[in-house]
Design an enzyme around this catalytic site. Structure first.
Site, short mmCIF file in Angstrom:
data_model
loop_
_atom_site.label_atom_id
_atom_site.label_comp_id
_atom_site.label_asym_id
_atom_site.label_seq_id
_atom_site.Cartn_x
_atom_site.Cartn_y
_atom_site.Cartn_z
N LYS A 75 0.87 -1.18 0.00
CA LYS A 75 0.00 0.00 0.00
C LYS A 75 0.91 1.22 0.00
O LYS A 75 1.94 1.23 0.68
CB LYS A 75 -0.88 -0.03 1.26
CG LYS A 75 -1.88 1.10 1.37
CD LYS A 75 -2.77 0.93 2.60
CE LYS A 75 -3.81 2.02 2.71
NZ LYS A 75 -4.71 1.85 3.87
N SER A 150 -9.73 2.00 2.94
CA SER A 150 -8.84 2.74 2.08
C SER A 150 -7.82 1.88 1.33
O SER A 150 -7.23 2.34 0.37
CB SER A 150 -8.09 3.79 2.92
OG SER A 150 -7.22 3.14 3.83
N SER A 174 -9.98 -0.38 7.10
CA SER A 174 -9.39 -0.30 5.75
C SER A 174 -8.69 -1.54 5.22
O SER A 174 -8.36 -1.58 4.04
CB SER A 174 -8.41 0.86 5.70
OG SER A 174 -9.14 2.05 5.55
N1 GLN Z 1 -13.23 4.52 6.43
C1 GLN Z 1 -12.60 4.90 7.66
C2 GLN Z 1 -12.10 6.31 7.55
O1 GLN Z 1 -12.31 6.90 6.56
C3 GLN Z 1 -11.46 3.96 7.96
C4 GLN Z 1 -10.28 4.19 7.11
C5 GLN Z 1 -9.10 3.35 7.50
O2 GLN Z 1 -9.23 2.32 8.16
N2 GLN Z 1 -7.90 3.83 7.15
O3 GLN Z 1 -11.51 6.84 8.42
#
Ligand code: GLN
Length: 483
Positions: A75, A150, A174
């Site tokens: 990532k 994400s 995410s």
């Molecule tokens: N969707 C959640 C956010 O926008 C979690 C994102 C994540 O786990 N990085 O914060």
């Protein structure tokens, strides 16, 4: 070749059926053929080929590890020395990291071949991979649907076989949510299990790196190489790393599974619920006992998270000011202009929204009302999980309320987007581990089952996931155009 698991490929490499160079080349070809997914931000072809050659030498000398010669991808939140590390933001569009994240170092030492850096939501803020500066990632099962976020690039790449496995990070879901939407296996470890050093921070008390793979066994192999104490990360925990593969086949006879009733209430799509019921039934057949438990504070998880995470992000992202780090605007007239235009032009809309929320929640006069209160709720949520996990061995439930929604569908409604993480966010607040595994389909879109355990129960979660994958085929399903 691209249909084999890590364990199978490791055998093939040792038996001389193919070389790491051939394997790497075949993956690079697939990446070139499938740019429609937009899964990669950077492909590191040259260094991948070099690493593959080195891996072949190591394999022939007999001192190879399971991951030696296996093509993986990171990532784009993990710093990679000499390679662009963007966090999918214009702010870091030209940032070449001067050092490796600990996770990257560990996987390099294991001899893994890095194919490149994967697309994601900007600074890991999002649930749909639509906030990336480099454009949205598409779901390999349905190109009109979101891949989840994400770590959407990681999930799409693994599902479409553009990497054998990938790293991801999980602050509020995410790893697990994109894994569920793309039909792969994703594990968020206990907070502190995997080093955060060199992993660009979003919300430091919640962020955790983990493996994204096609099977639980592969997740065990990847986690083995990622986990462990790191003195460079003050929140890394000095707890011995068990052998994650040794217990994979342990019996599930007598396993006590709790179904938190709040996970199955209003808001969960009926067809998704029906798929999960079948999966839970499978566990009954494997010898598990199922009972209902309760996490009464679940409903407060999303509001608490959206105070704590933005608060931490507003502090973490203050370093990107065009002076010390990040994009600098053209011809600033004075210092104030430099700060405001650099940040105004460098950050995307969602990131700005979070910085504003966080700055507000932390400001004098509001700190007690918002931040402190959210921290208290966090403790209550964590206590609820502790209590439930003292009654049963693990909890099971959905990962997401629905299957992958259409691209663009929730982009203009942040509250609806935030609520789609209702089943994953509470787990980060508690700091416990959870895994998402493919459990079936609704209208050709994958559904994930979430298994949640106590602190440092990754070995047990992998065992429970693996036994299910031994008796079902969902994790082997492959999106039509990527066979
Ligand atoms: N969707 C959640 C956010 O926008 C979690 C994102 C994540 O786990 N990085 O914060």
């Amino acid at each position: 070749m691209h249909n084999l698991t890590i364990a199978e490929l490791a055998q093939g490499l040792r038996a001389g059926h193919f070389s790491s160079l051939e394997l790497t080349q075949s993956y690079l070809n697939r990446i070139r053929q499938h740019t429609e997914l937009n899964a990669y931000i950077t492909v590191t072809e040259e260094s991948a080929l070099q690493a593959a050659k080195a891996a072949d030498i190591r394999l022939s000398s007999g001192d190879a590890e399971l991951l030696t010669g296996i093509p993986i991808a990171h990532k784009d939140i993990f710093c990679t020395k000499g390679v662009k590390t963007t966090c999918a933001s214009k702010m870091l569009d030209n940032f070449i990291a001067p050092y490796n994240a600990t996770v990257v170092d560990k996987l390099n030492q294991a001899g893994a071949v890095v194919l490149g850096k994967l697309n994601m939501d900007e600074f890991a803020m999002g649930s749909s991979n639509e906030t990336s500066f480099y454009g949205t990632v598409k779901n390999p099962w349905d190109l009109t649907a979101i891949p989840g976020g994400s770590s959407g690039g990681s999930a799409a790449a693994v599902a479409a076989k553009l990497a054998i496995c990938a790293t991801g990070t999980d602050t509020g879901g995410s790893i697990r949510q994109p894994a569920a939407h793309c039909g792969i296996t994703g594990l968020k470890p206990t907070y502190g299990r995997v080093s955060r050093y060199g992993m660009i921070a979003y919300a430091s008390s919640l962020d955790q790196g983990g493996p994204m793979t096609r099977s639980a066994e592969d997740a065990a192999i990847l986690l083995q190489a990622m986990a462990g104490f790191d003195e460079k990360d003050s929140t890394s925990l000095n707890v011995p790393v068990p052998d994650y593969r040794s217990g994979l086949n342990d019996s599930l006879e007598g396993l006590k599974i709790g179904l938190p009733k709040e996970f199955f209430g209003e808001g969960l799509n009926n067809e998704v619920a029906a798929v999960l019921e079948l999966a839970i039934n499978e566990y009954r057949k494997l010898g598990a006992e199922i009972r209902e438990v309760s996490i009464p504070t679940l409903q407060y998880a999303v509001p608490a998270y959206y105070v704590i995470a933005p608060a931490e992000c507003s502090a973490n992202l203050s370093r990107f000011d065009g002076v010390r780090f990040g994009y600098r605007c053209d011809q600033p007239v004075d210092l104030n202009d430099l700060y405001t235009r650099s940040r105004g032009e460098g950050f995307g809309k969602e990131v700005k929204r979070r910085i504003l929320m966080g700055t507000y929640a932390l400001s004098a006069g509001y700190y007690d009302a918002y931040y402190l209160k959210a921290q208290k709720i966090r403790r209550l949520i964590s206590d609820d999980f502790k209590k439930a996990l003292s009654e049963v061995d693990v909890l099971m439930g959905p990962v997401t309320p629905t299957t992958a929604f259409a691209l663009g569908e929730k982009l203009s409604n942040p509250i609806e987007m935030y609520l789609s993480d209702i089943y994953t966010i509470a787990i980060n607040l508690a700091g416990i581990p959870a895994i998402s595994i493919p459990a079936g389909f609704v209208e050709n879109k994958p559904v994930g089952l979430q298994i949640i355990g106590n602190y440092f129960s990754e070995d047990r979660l992998l065992n429970i996931a693996h036994r299910y994958q031994q008796s079902t085929e969902w994790h082997r399903a492959c999106p039509k155009n990527f066979a």
